[in-house]
Design a protein around this motif. Structure first.
Motif, PDB file in Angstrom:
ATOM      1  N   UNK A 137       0.828  -1.211   0.000  1.00 25.36           N
ATOM      2  CA  UNK A 137       0.000   0.000   0.000  1.00 25.36           C
ATOM      3  C   UNK A 137       0.866   1.267   0.000  1.00 25.36           C
ATOM      4  N   UNK A 138       1.982   1.210   0.701  1.00 23.55           N
ATOM      5  CA  UNK A 138       2.883   2.376   0.719  1.00 23.55           C
ATOM      6  C   UNK A 138       3.465   2.609  -0.682  1.00 23.55           C
ATOM      7  N   UNK A 139       3.736   1.479  -1.356  1.00 24.20           N
ATOM      8  CA  UNK A 139       4.229   1.589  -2.745  1.00 24.20           C
ATOM      9  C   UNK A 139       3.178   2.292  -3.599  1.00 24.20           C
ATOM     10  N   UNK A 140       1.922   1.867  -3.369  1.00 15.98           N
ATOM     11  CA  UNK A 140       0.818   2.483  -4.109  1.00 15.98           C
ATOM     12  C   UNK A 140       0.771   3.995  -3.817  1.00 15.98           C
ATOM     13  N   UNK A 141       0.815   4.342  -2.534  1.00 18.47           N
ATOM     14  CA  UNK A 141       0.749   5.769  -2.183  1.00 18.47           C
ATOM     15  C   UNK A 141       1.939   6.523  -2.781  1.00 18.47           C
ATOM     16  N   UNK A 142       3.074   5.857  -2.800  1.00 18.66           N
ATOM     17  CA  UNK A 142       4.290   6.487  -3.336  1.00 18.66           C
ATOM     18  C   UNK A 142       4.093   6.880  -4.794  1.00 18.66           C
TER      19      UNK A 142
ATOM     20  N   UNK B 243       1.044   6.956  -6.355  1.00 20.01           N
ATOM     21  CA  UNK B 243      -0.167   7.778  -6.520  1.00 20.01           C
ATOM     22  C   UNK B 243       0.069   9.213  -6.066  1.00 20.01           C
ATOM     23  N   UNK B 244       1.051   9.393  -5.152  1.00 19.87           N
ATOM     24  CA  UNK B 244       1.307  10.760  -4.685  1.00 19.87           C
ATOM     25  C   UNK B 244       1.943  11.606  -5.787  1.00 19.87           C
ATOM     26  N   UNK B 245       2.468  10.964  -6.806  1.00 23.14           N
ATOM     27  CA  UNK B 245       3.017  11.718  -7.949  1.00 23.14           C
ATOM     28  C   UNK B 245       1.846  12.034  -8.878  1.00 23.14           C
ATOM     29  N   UNK B 246       1.108  13.098  -8.456  1.00 23.84           N
ATOM     30  CA  UNK B 246      -0.182  13.386  -9.091  1.00 23.84           C
ATOM     31  C   UNK B 246      -0.061  13.674 -10.591  1.00 23.84           C
TER      32      UNK B 246
ATOM     33  N   UNK C 262      -2.442  11.862 -13.147  1.00 20.57           N
ATOM     34  CA  UNK C 262      -3.391  12.722 -13.859  1.00 20.57           C
ATOM     35  C   UNK C 262      -2.995  12.887 -15.330  1.00 20.57           C
ATOM     36  N   UNK C 263      -1.727  12.900 -15.585  1.00 25.77           N
ATOM     37  CA  UNK C 263      -1.229  12.983 -16.954  1.00 25.77           C
ATOM     38  C   UNK C 263      -1.684  11.777 -17.757  1.00 25.77           C
ATOM     39  N   UNK C 264      -1.515  10.597 -17.138  1.00 28.27           N
ATOM     40  CA  UNK C 264      -1.928   9.368 -17.822  1.00 28.27           C
ATOM     41  C   UNK C 264      -3.442   9.377 -18.074  1.00 28.27           C
ATOM     42  N   UNK C 265      -4.226   9.766 -17.043  1.00 25.18           N
ATOM     43  CA  UNK C 265      -5.687   9.795 -17.156  1.00 25.18           C
ATOM     44  C   UNK C 265      -6.091  10.725 -18.302  1.00 25.18           C
ATOM     45  N   UNK C 266      -5.451  11.881 -18.324  1.00 25.30           N
ATOM     46  CA  UNK C 266      -5.789  12.872 -19.355  1.00 25.30           C
ATOM     47  C   UNK C 266      -5.466  12.330 -20.751  1.00 25.30           C
ATOM     48  N   UNK C 267      -4.267  11.821 -20.910  1.00 21.55           N
ATOM     49  CA  UNK C 267      -3.847  11.314 -22.228  1.00 21.55           C
ATOM     50  C   UNK C 267      -4.755  10.170 -22.662  1.00 21.55           C
ATOM     51  N   UNK C 268      -5.067   9.248 -21.730  1.00 21.88           N
ATOM     52  CA  UNK C 268      -5.871   8.075 -22.076  1.00 21.88           C
ATOM     53  C   UNK C 268      -7.267   8.500 -22.512  1.00 21.88           C
ATOM     54  N   UNK C 269      -7.881   9.371 -21.726  1.00 23.97           N
ATOM     55  CA  UNK C 269      -9.235   9.793 -22.068  1.00 23.97           C
ATOM     56  C   UNK C 269      -9.242  10.582 -23.382  1.00 23.97           C
ATOM     57  N   UNK C 270      -8.260  11.434 -23.556  1.00 30.81           N
ATOM     58  CA  UNK C 270      -8.208  12.222 -24.790  1.00 30.81           C
ATOM     59  C   UNK C 270      -7.987  11.326 -26.009  1.00 30.81           C
TER      60      UNK C 270
ATOM     61  N   UNK D 132     -12.026   7.219 -15.006  1.00 31.81           N
ATOM     62  CA  UNK D 132     -10.724   6.722 -15.466  1.00 31.81           C
ATOM     63  C   UNK D 132      -9.693   6.798 -14.341  1.00 31.81           C
ATOM     64  N   UNK D 133      -9.748   7.871 -13.566  1.00 34.33           N
ATOM     65  CA  UNK D 133      -8.765   8.046 -12.494  1.00 34.33           C
ATOM     66  C   UNK D 133      -8.969   6.972 -11.417  1.00 34.33           C
ATOM     67  N   UNK D 134     -10.238   6.770 -11.020  1.00 32.71           N
ATOM     68  CA  UNK D 134     -10.460   5.801  -9.945  1.00 32.71           C
ATOM     69  C   UNK D 134     -10.074   4.393 -10.395  1.00 32.71           C
ATOM     70  N   UNK D 135     -10.358   4.074 -11.666  1.00 27.39           N
ATOM     71  CA  UNK D 135      -9.975   2.741 -12.158  1.00 27.39           C
ATOM     72  C   UNK D 135      -8.461   2.611 -12.272  1.00 27.39           C
ATOM     73  N   UNK D 136      -7.820   3.695 -12.693  1.00 30.17           N
ATOM     74  CA  UNK D 136      -6.356   3.667 -12.805  1.00 30.17           C
ATOM     75  C   UNK D 136      -5.729   3.458 -11.425  1.00 30.17           C
ATOM     76  N   UNK D 137      -6.306   4.106 -10.429  1.00 30.96           N
ATOM     77  CA  UNK D 137      -5.771   3.949  -9.074  1.00 30.96           C
ATOM     78  C   UNK D 137      -5.977   2.520  -8.567  1.00 30.96           C
TER      79      UNK D 137
END
Lengths: 524, 469
Positions: B190-195, B197-200, B204-212, B227-232
């Protein structure tokens, strides 16, 4: 010596050893206050010149009597003495709340502010009996001592063994406004440390910037050594004289006591000091258990017994003879003699069990089938809450060869015991290493190695025997090699002297009597 | 729990190995008067020398008997597999973690008592008396062990509902701590995940590019939130080495940390946990940030809590151990403040991070420096903002999170007092202008901190065990 005058003297002593109010103490003790040796010591230290004076000691060490002396001494300099005790503070707090206590402060403040000539000593006896609600009040009184420096003196007396005493020393005093002006920087640490070290360093008075801590038990610890038997005898005689003068009777009794002073002193040293657990530390104090304590109360009881019981008189006579013999005996002893004497003497006490030469795995559950053997002492001390604390002392000695070097065999065994994790502070299992002299500390440290060096003073305890005096060595020699020379009726007492007094002189590299902390029982 | 990460094995969470109720059963036998008195003394030794006491007879005896106890208790719940799955290696590791968890817990309580600060504020007052928590632990274990297929989430919910607020907040921090230590590999995931995910900007860049990119497809309607919640969720699955449909297994492994939250409406949902949790997120940020500030160059980040609780020897062993406990406990202090009182607390880890950030920014070499208390709190707030802690704190608290407000809070002085009383020689208080703040227990006045940089860095390096490298 008439039997009537002896009876009168004994009645006075008996009544004195009971719990007395300050008024009764004042009435009974009005003579020869300057001749009391304990007061003389305090007077010499300059403690009475401080603005805050803390008097500590176990039950019967003479705290209230000390207050009586302070009243007498300061009255000469026109100080107005106000006495109050913790129970009265509790009553005021109960009936009037904090307001009632605050009124006391305001009253003193008012008197001092109005009259520049006014000088007040406020003595609070048994301050540990005051409830927590009075803590703010005490802080305010300390503040007053700063505000009216030189015109207001606060004297706090309390029993060392009370739990609230530690609260007082650890939190109430250090957290008082301007505490650093009285006690210096880091007052909480320094007050507790001074209290703890006063007994073991045999220093009854510790002076701070504007305060003094008087540990009356430490006065007696300064006499708790066999080479001060003669000084202790003098003190016993002086105290007997002090009691006699106040009883207005029987100076002949004092002469009798002075004839057997050294014998009585040796008997007084057969008491065992006690331990109190306090906030991550242990404090040693003089406290009456099954046997008499070495303090004011104990000396009064000893003198009373001496005058009442002819057997006791004979015992004192034999003790005196034994002391003379010890004094003239010149012997040398080694670490194994000390170990043997310790094992022999602890067997006399119910709460200690000597287990000579047993496999270490039986006390330390080591995962080896064979493992080394060692001499072990188990100490089961009953605590105040009824629980029993088991301390395991694993004894090991570093022997020397003919040239005075530590033998490789004893170093190897020490290494093995440490590597097998025999010592464990959490489980109260201590490896006590008896070392011939301080110069051998290098061999000891080399044996336990840098990885385990942090254990030194915690659960691996180097104990040097070169701190023992000639008489103490002679006593050990007699116990180990010539026990028959000790009169049978004195034997138990001599073993008690070994544990209660000689052990106090067995110290580590920081001059801490580590064995005493392990072998003394708790105050119950 | 996986004791040793095998290259072939992908599933991090599994029954028995990662059952927190079994973890509680490992802790339960230690909560008796005899063992607790040894653990209490060991906690004192731990604070003084860093020795955690895994060679004591008490620990060895406990370790030799605990498997029998756990197997007997959970026989009905895991009738076939318990004996097989609880092999010697796992029993040894779990026993060791249970011991470490309790020693460090009592060590922190002793530090609070010594500093006369923090108890009842950063932690519950009755926190050190583990016997008061025993009935809750016993009932949890009993409920879970009653039969097969008892749902962990239901048990936790039911028992937590049965407790009044006082009892709940007394026991929750203990269960969080036990869960964190005993299942440290799962939390490491979970800490790895937060690590990551904390690089917003990365997520967010990935979410934006994917959706676009998807927008180029006819009929696709952009939904960035979805998209963001699924990516997380995908990221957490990857970090936990777990396929998405098994996410409830992950929840079972962290059930105390995730479900014992009264401040969250539906704690068994994942959305809030992945995006807004404070406890695990702050833990991850504290650990990574402190390692980076302590001079990381070329070193891999260490996220395993039990590794951080490894005994430390030699010079600074005691202070480093005490500081390590305080750092790891800091997120719990923060969470407890939010849950029990709805307040934002400045923790010891925040203070150390603030000091190190200012020190690094000053480019002072290793020279000593003086930091104003207000500047330090400002830096802490800046750190919270940068690392997305502040937003999360504000979700659960109406407290003002301005430097002025935080400076006047007792949690700041309590945390500072804990650090100083732990013997961290690199940090002390001083007065530059006016002693406007008071440090417990003596309420000594101060307005600044005096930092002995070299000493502090040595202790920090000892915290991560870097002196061995």
């Amino acid at each position: 010596m008439t039997s009537q005058s002896v009876d009168e003297f004994r009645r006075f002593l008996r009544e004195t050893t009971g719990r007395l109010s300050f008024e009764e103490v004042e009435k009974r003790f009005s003579e020869a206050l300057d001749e009391n040796p304990v007061f003389a010591e305090v007077e010499r230290s300059g403690a009475l010149g401080k603005n805050v004076i803390i008097i500590l000691g176990g039950r019967g060490c003479g705290k209230t009597l000390m207050l009586r002396y302070i009243k007498y001494k300061l009255a000469k300099e026109d100080w107005d003495f106000v006495y109050i005790n913790g129970a009265e503070l509790a009553k005021i707090a109960e009936s009037q709340g904090e307001k009632g206590l605050q009124q006391i402060v305001e009253e003193h403040d008012g008197r001092l502010s109005k009259d520049p000539e006014c000088r007040i000593v406020l003595a609070i006896d048994d301050v540990a009996e005051a409830p927590e609600v009075a803590h703010e009040y005490l802080k305010n009184e300390i503040e007053l001592a700063r505000k009216h420096e030189g015109a207001f003196k606060l004297v706090l007396a309390t029993q060392s063994e009370r739990e609230r005493t530690f609260q007082l020393l650890r939190t109430v005093l250090p957290e008082a406004p301007h505490a650093e002006m009285f006690f210096g920087e880091e007052p909480a640490k320094i007050i507790i440390e001074s209290f703890k070290s006063s007994y073991i360093n045999r220093r009854p008075v510790t002076s701070f910037r504007g305060a003094a801590l008087i540990n009356l038990d430490a006065y007696w610890s300064s006499l708790r050594t066999l080479d001060k038997v003669e000084r202790l005898a003098e003190v016993i005689v002086k105290l007997a004289d002090f009691y006699a003068k106040n009883a207005h009777t029987c100076t002949e009794c004092v002469n009798e006591i002075s004839k057997r002073g050294r014998g009585l002193a040796l008997l007084a040293l057969s008491s065992i000091p006690k331990l109190v657990d306090a906030l991550e530390t242990k404090i040693i104090l003089e406290y009456r258990g099954a046997e008499l304590a070495l303090n004011g109360l104990g000396i009064a009881e000893l003198v009373n017994g001496f005058l009442a019981d002819p057997e006791m008189e004979k015992l004192a006579e034999k003790a005196e003879e034994l002391y003379s013999e010890l004094k003239n005996l010149e012997v040398s002893i080694d670490v194994d003699d000390v170990k043997e004497a310790l094992l022999k003497s602890c067997g006399v006490f119910d709460y200690m069990t000597p287990l000579p030469n047993i496999p270490v795995r039986s006390v330390a559950s080591i995962d080896t089938k064979r493992g080394p053997r060692a001499d072990v002492i188990e100490v089961k001390s009953r605590m105040r809450d009824g629980r029993k604390e088991l301390r395991t002392i694993v004894l090991h000695s570093l022997r020397t060869d003919k040239k005075g070097y530590i033998t490789s065999g004893s170093i190897k065994k020490l290494k093995e015991l440490v590597q097998l994790k025999v010592p464990s502070e959490a489980e109260m299992r201590y490896l006590t290493v008896l070392i011939p002299a301080k110069r051998h500390i290098g061999a000891f440290r080399g044996a336990i190695g840098p990885a385990e060096i942090r254990r030194e003073g915690r659960d691996v305890l180097p104990i040097f025997i070169d701190g023992l005096t000639g008489i103490e060595k002679a006593l050990i020699h007699l116990l180990v090699k010539d026990e028959k020379k000790i009169p049978q009726e004195l034997l138990q007492r001599v073993h008690a002297v070994m544990i209660g007094t000689v052990v106090l002189n067995l110290r580590d590299s920081a001059n801490v009597p580590q064995l005493a902390y392990l072998m003394f029982p708790h105050v119950t | 729990m996986s004791v040793e990460r095998r290259s072939g094995r992908k599933r991090l969470v599994e029954h028995i190995r990662t059952d927190p109720f079994i973890d509680l059963a490992f802790v339960q036998p230690l909560i008796n008067e005899d063992d607790l008195s040894v653990i209490r003394r060991q906690a004192e030794v731990y604070n003084a020398t860093g020795d955690i006491g895994e060679n004591t007879v008490a620990f060895r005896t406990y370790k030799s008997k605990v498997k029998e106890f756990v197997v007997e208790v959970f026989q009905k719940a895991y009738p076939r597999s318990i004996k097989r799955d609880l092999n010697e290696e796992i029993v040894s590791e779990k026993a060791s973690r249970a011991w470490r968890a309790l020693v460090t817990l009592l060590a922190s309580q002793q530090l609070m008592e010594r500093a006369r600060a923090g108890l009842g504020e950063l932690f519950p007052k009755r926190y050190g008396d583990l016997r008061t928590c025993l009935p809750v632990i016993e009932s949890m274990v009993k409920e879970k062990a009653r039969s097969k297929n008892r749902r962990a989430t239901e048990i936790v919910k039911r028992i937590s509902k049965s407790l009044d607020a006082g009892a709940f907040y007394d026991v929750a921090p203990l269960l969080w701590w036990l869960n964190l230590v005993m299942e440290s590999e799962v939390f490491e995931a979970l800490f790895k995940y937060h690590f990551i995910a904390s690089k917003r900007e990365l997520v967010e860049g990935f979410v934006k590019v994917a959706e676009e990119t998807l927008l180029r497809i006819r009929g696709h309607k952009a939904d960035f939130e979805y998209m963001k919640s699924e990516a997380l969720r995908a990221l957490v699955s990857r970090c936990a080495e777990l396929r998405g449909q098994y996410i409830n297994k992950l929840q079972n492994a962290v059930v105390f940390v995730k479900l014992l939250r009264r401040g969250v409406k539906n704690p068994d949902r994942w959305g809030w946990f992945l995006q807004d949790d404070v406890l695990t997120y702050a833990m991850s940020v504290y650990i990574t940030e402190l390692q980076e500030l302590s001079g990381l160059e070329g070193r891999e980040l260490e996220l395993d809590i039990t590794t951080l609780l490894t005994p430390r020897a030699g010079a600074y062993g005691g202070p480093a151990s005490a500081l390590c406990t305080l750092i790891l406990m800091s997120p719990i202090f923060m969470q407890y403040g939010l849950e029990a009182r709805g307040e934002i607390a400045v923790t010891p880890a925040d203070i150390v991070i603030g000091v190190l950030r200012i020190f690094r920014a000053s480019k002072n070499g290793e020279k000593d420096l003086i930091i104003g208390a207000r500047d330090l709190v400002k830096e802490i707030v800046r750190f919270w903002e940068e690392k997305d802690i502040l937003r999360r704190l504000k979700l659960y608290s109406r407290d003002e999170a301005t430097p002025e407000a935080l400076c006047s809070k007792s949690s700041f002085t309590s945390s500072l007092s804990l650090i100083i009383n732990a013997g961290i020689g690199g940090i002390s208080i001083t007065t530059e202008k006016r002693p406007e703040l008071r440090l417990p227990p003596r309420m000594a006045g101060f307005d600044s901190l005096y930092i002995r940089a070299q000493q502090l860095l040595l202790i920090m390096q000892k915290v991560w065990g870097w002196e061995k490298l």
